[in-house]
Scaffold this motif. Structure first.
Motif, PDB file in Angstrom:
ATOM      1  N   GLU A 177      -2.813  66.312   1.740  1.00 18.53           N
ATOM      2  CA  GLU A 177      -1.412  66.651   1.473  1.00 18.53           C
ATOM      3  C   GLU A 177      -0.904  65.979   0.205  1.00 18.53           C
ATOM      4  OE1 GLU A 177       0.266  68.965   2.837  1.00 18.53           O
ATOM      5  OE2 GLU A 177      -1.300  69.409   4.306  1.00 18.53           O
ATOM      6  N   ALA A 178      -1.340  64.731  -0.046  1.00 16.16           N
ATOM      7  CA  ALA A 178      -0.881  64.020  -1.239  1.00 16.16           C
ATOM      8  C   ALA A 178      -1.376  64.669  -2.523  1.00 16.16           C
ATOM      9  CB  ALA A 178      -1.333  62.562  -1.173  1.00 16.16           C
ATOM     10  N   LEU A 179      -2.559  65.261  -2.477  1.00 16.81           N
ATOM     11  CA  LEU A 179      -3.160  65.836  -3.682  1.00 16.81           C
ATOM     12  C   LEU A 179      -2.841  67.311  -3.865  1.00 16.81           C
ATOM     13  CD1 LEU A 179      -6.678  64.152  -3.557  1.00 16.81           C
ATOM     14  CD2 LEU A 179      -4.825  63.665  -5.158  1.00 16.81           C
ATOM     15  N   ARG A 180      -2.334  67.953  -2.858  1.00 16.50           N
ATOM     16  CA  ARG A 180      -2.154  69.410  -2.911  1.00 16.50           C
ATOM     17  C   ARG A 180      -1.225  69.827  -4.050  1.00 16.50           C
ATOM     18  NH1 ARG A 180      -1.724  73.126   2.441  1.00 16.50           N
ATOM     19  NH2 ARG A 180      -1.519  75.148   1.443  1.00 16.50           N
ATOM     20  N   GLU A 181      -0.052  69.246  -4.134  1.00 19.80           N
ATOM     21  CA  GLU A 181       0.893  69.640  -5.179  1.00 19.80           C
ATOM     22  C   GLU A 181       0.419  69.235  -6.575  1.00 19.80           C
ATOM     23  OE1 GLU A 181       5.620  69.129  -6.373  1.00 19.80           O
ATOM     24  OE2 GLU A 181       4.943  68.706  -4.333  1.00 19.80           O
ATOM     25  N   PRO A 182      -0.054  67.979  -6.780  1.00 18.17           N
ATOM     26  CA  PRO A 182      -0.551  67.628  -8.121  1.00 18.17           C
ATOM     27  C   PRO A 182      -1.705  68.509  -8.584  1.00 18.17           C
ATOM     28  CG  PRO A 182      -0.213  65.651  -6.805  1.00 18.17           C
ATOM     29  CD  PRO A 182      -0.044  66.810  -5.877  1.00 18.17           C
ATOM     30  N   LEU A 183      -2.611  68.863  -7.689  1.00 18.03           N
ATOM     31  CA  LEU A 183      -3.737  69.704  -8.094  1.00 18.03           C
ATOM     32  C   LEU A 183      -3.292  71.141  -8.362  1.00 18.03           C
ATOM     33  CD1 LEU A 183      -6.644  68.400  -5.836  1.00 18.03           C
ATOM     34  CD2 LEU A 183      -6.235  67.953  -8.265  1.00 18.03           C
ATOM     35  N   ALA A 184      -2.264  71.603  -7.650  1.00 19.10           N
ATOM     36  CA  ALA A 184      -1.711  72.924  -7.949  1.00 19.10           C
ATOM     37  C   ALA A 184      -1.111  72.940  -9.351  1.00 19.10           C
ATOM     38  CB  ALA A 184      -0.665  73.309  -6.912  1.00 19.10           C
ATOM     39  N   THR A 185      -0.441  71.847  -9.721  1.00 19.35           N
ATOM     40  CA  THR A 185       0.133  71.734 -11.062  1.00 19.35           C
ATOM     41  C   THR A 185      -0.961  71.723 -12.116  1.00 19.35           C
ATOM     42  OG1 THR A 185       2.042  70.517 -10.200  1.00 19.35           O
ATOM     43  CG2 THR A 185       1.568  70.292 -12.556  1.00 19.35           C
ATOM     44  N   LEU A 186      -2.026  70.957 -11.872  1.00 18.07           N
ATOM     45  CA  LEU A 186      -3.146  70.893 -12.813  1.00 18.07           C
ATOM     46  C   LEU A 186      -3.804  72.264 -12.959  1.00 18.07           C
ATOM     47  CD1 LEU A 186      -5.118  69.188 -14.557  1.00 18.07           C
ATOM     48  CD2 LEU A 186      -6.447  68.809 -12.464  1.00 18.07           C
ATOM     49  N   ALA A 187      -4.016  72.946 -11.845  1.00 19.57           N
ATOM     50  CA  ALA A 187      -4.641  74.266 -11.894  1.00 19.57           C
ATOM     51  C   ALA A 187      -3.794  75.234 -12.723  1.00 19.57           C
ATOM     52  CB  ALA A 187      -4.846  74.802 -10.480  1.00 19.57           C
ATOM     53  N   ALA A 188      -2.493  75.262 -12.463  1.00 19.31           N
ATOM     54  CA  ALA A 188      -1.614  76.190 -13.170  1.00 19.31           C
ATOM     55  C   ALA A 188      -1.599  75.909 -14.666  1.00 19.31           C
ATOM     56  CB  ALA A 188      -0.207  76.105 -12.595  1.00 19.31           C
ATOM     57  N   ARG A 189      -1.659  74.641 -15.046  1.00 19.84           N
ATOM     58  CA  ARG A 189      -1.620  74.276 -16.461  1.00 19.84           C
ATOM     59  C   ARG A 189      -2.823  74.833 -17.217  1.00 19.84           C
ATOM     60  NH1 ARG A 189      -2.919  69.142 -18.248  1.00 19.84           N
ATOM     61  NH2 ARG A 189      -2.346  68.232 -16.239  1.00 19.84           N
ATOM     62  N   HIS A 190      -3.932  75.054 -16.518  1.00 27.05           N
ATOM     63  CA  HIS A 190      -5.142  75.559 -17.161  1.00 27.05           C
ATOM     64  C   HIS A 190      -5.462  77.000 -16.769  1.00 27.05           C
ATOM     65  CE1 HIS A 190      -6.238  71.796 -19.059  1.00 27.05           C
ATOM     66  NE2 HIS A 190      -5.959  71.167 -17.928  1.00 27.05           N
ATOM     67  N   GLY A 191      -4.462  77.705 -16.244  1.00 27.48           N
ATOM     68  CA  GLY A 191      -4.658  79.114 -15.927  1.00 27.48           C
ATOM     69  C   GLY A 191      -5.498  79.370 -14.696  1.00 27.48           C
ATOM     70  N   VAL A 193      -5.973  78.842 -10.212  1.00 27.64           N
ATOM     71  CA  VAL A 193      -5.216  78.816  -8.964  1.00 27.64           C
ATOM     72  C   VAL A 193      -5.819  77.760  -8.046  1.00 27.64           C
ATOM     73  CG1 VAL A 193      -4.500  81.222  -9.103  1.00 27.64           C
ATOM     74  CG2 VAL A 193      -6.632  80.645  -7.940  1.00 27.64           C
ATOM     75  N   LEU A 194      -5.012  77.257  -7.135  1.00 23.66           N
ATOM     76  CA  LEU A 194      -5.491  76.288  -6.149  1.00 23.66           C
ATOM     77  C   LEU A 194      -5.719  76.994  -4.828  1.00 23.66           C
ATOM     78  CD1 LEU A 194      -5.981  73.173  -5.741  1.00 23.66           C
ATOM     79  CD2 LEU A 194      -3.762  73.166  -4.583  1.00 23.66           C
ATOM     80  N   GLU A 195      -6.917  76.846  -4.285  1.00 19.43           N
ATOM     81  CA  GLU A 195      -7.285  77.443  -2.995  1.00 19.43           C
ATOM     82  C   GLU A 195      -7.503  76.328  -1.989  1.00 19.43           C
ATOM     83  OE1 GLU A 195      -7.882  80.243  -0.243  1.00 19.43           O
ATOM     84  OE2 GLU A 195      -7.719  80.850  -2.340  1.00 19.43           O
ATOM     85  N   PRO A 196      -6.569  76.121  -1.037  1.00 17.83           N
ATOM     86  CA  PRO A 196      -6.775  75.089  -0.015  1.00 17.83           C
ATOM     87  C   PRO A 196      -7.713  75.564   1.076  1.00 17.83           C
ATOM     88  CG  PRO A 196      -4.665  76.159   0.326  1.00 17.83           C
ATOM     89  CD  PRO A 196      -5.269  76.786  -0.908  1.00 17.83           C
ATOM     90  N   GLY A 197      -8.462  74.637   1.650  1.00 21.32           N
ATOM     91  CA  GLY A 197      -9.355  74.948   2.753  1.00 21.32           C
ATOM     92  C   GLY A 197      -9.386  73.811   3.746  1.00 21.32           C
ATOM     93  N   ARG A 198     -10.474  73.688   4.475  1.00 21.92           N
ATOM     94  CA  ARG A 198     -10.609  72.651   5.498  1.00 21.92           C
ATOM     95  C   ARG A 198     -10.960  71.336   4.808  1.00 21.92           C
ATOM     96  NH1 ARG A 198     -14.451  75.371   9.982  1.00 21.92           N
ATOM     97  NH2 ARG A 198     -14.256  73.316  10.939  1.00 21.92           N
ATOM     98  N   MET A 199      -9.934  70.548   4.509  1.00 23.19           N
ATOM     99  CA  MET A 199     -10.058  69.262   3.819  1.00 23.19           C
ATOM    100  C   MET A 199     -10.700  69.415   2.441  1.00 23.19           C
ATOM    101  SD  MET A 199      -8.515  67.309   5.830  1.00 23.19           S
ATOM    102  CE  MET A 199      -7.648  68.254   7.078  1.00 23.19           C
TER     103      MET A 199
END
Length: 292
Positions: A177-191, A193-199
């Motif tokens: 949960e702590a990394l979900r939003e920051p990694l979504a931001t990083l993904a978007a910055r480089h074109g 998408v973030l795909e969440p899964g089982r941990m």
């Protein structure tokens, strides 16, 4: 994440000894598959469906009965495909699919369908890498360093994507949960998408998912029915694709491979199976039903 799904013992079909789907649409889909197997697609996720989820993804291997069950089933149906977020070649190696008698027409759609391996040629067709993946790969270690929750996480190189696993962290769910939003931001910055899964949080190019890959494959082969089995959030687009195809008149069965971490699939599935062991048993029973 939702509450833990309950996986009851499925009632067998008297005619075939198969578990009986709990929904009318699922029962119709299974009946259509059994009636005209030559026009059916059997499509399966890899991790969590054919292989147990393990702390280190590089140690994942298909259930020992998976390749033999598929080898018995494949000659009796029109098409068998493995649809996975892994690189296609990795899924082939970890699945033990290459060179297996009976799997001459197996197709592996890797990286959510952007890669394709077929058993006839034994080769992988893959697109040029997205530039954002290389940029994220270079930036990610330092980027994770900024967040205290990242300790114990692990970066997986996936060629066409990069994934951050939290299963080995001291508190896997909190790290996720702590990394979900920051990694979504990083993904978007480089074109990406973030795909969440089982941990796991995967950063990958947009435009392809398991639903797109499955729908395109079904159209390509002209199938009249499809059975799709998965276990994770990344399988929801495939579920949605089957539901859309059913609304257009194609018969379909949605199978959930049991998970105590993800309930979304169980809520929409026609048939609940308690993990890879049960999935392999189901595939073997399906082969038996079609051999009579």
């Amino acid at each position: 994440m939702g509450s833990s799904p309950h996986f009851p013992d499925a009632s067998p079909s008297p005619a075939h000894g198969l578990p009986r789907p709990s929904t009318p649409a699922g029962r119709d889909g299974l009946a259509a598959l059994l009636a005209r197997p030559e026009k059916a697609v059997i499509a399966l996720d890899f991790d969590g469906t054919l292989a147990e989820i393990v702390p280190d993804p590089e140690q994942a291997r298909a259930h020992p009965g998976a390749a033999p069950a598929l080898a018995r089933l494949a000659p009796r149906v029109g098409h068998v495909a493995v649809v996975t977020g892994r690189p296609a070649g990795v899924a082939v190696r970890y699945g033990g699919f290459a060179g297996v008698d009976g799997l001459a027409h197996l197709v592996v759609l890797g990286h959510y369908g952007s890669e394709r391996w077929d058993a006839i040629s034994g080769t992988v067709n893959t697109p040029a890498p997205h530039p954002g993946v290389a940029a994220v790969r270079a930036e990610l270690p330092g980027y994770l360093d900024r967040f205290g929750a990242w300790h114990g996480t692990w970066i997986e190189e996936k060629g066409q994507a990069v994934a951050v696993h939290t299963r080995r962290a001291e508190d896997p769910a909190a790290a996720f949960e702590a990394l979900r939003e920051p990694l979504a931001t990083l993904a978007a910055r480089h074109g990406l998408v973030l795909e969440p899964g089982r941990m796991v949080l995967e950063l990958r190019p947009p435009g392809m998912d398991k639903g797109v890959a499955l729908a395109e494959y079904i159209r390509e082969v002209g199938a009249e029915s499809v059975l799709y089995a998965g276990d994770d959030l990344g399988d929801l687009p495939a579920y949605a694709a089957v539901e859309k195809l059913r609304s257009d008149g194609l018969a379909g069965v949605l199978v959930c491979s049991g998970s105590t971490e993800v309930s979304e699939l169980a809520d929409r599935a026609d048939l609940l199976l308690a993990g890879p062991d049960a999935v392999v048993s189901f595939l073997a029973s399906l082969a038996d039903a079609l051999s009579g």
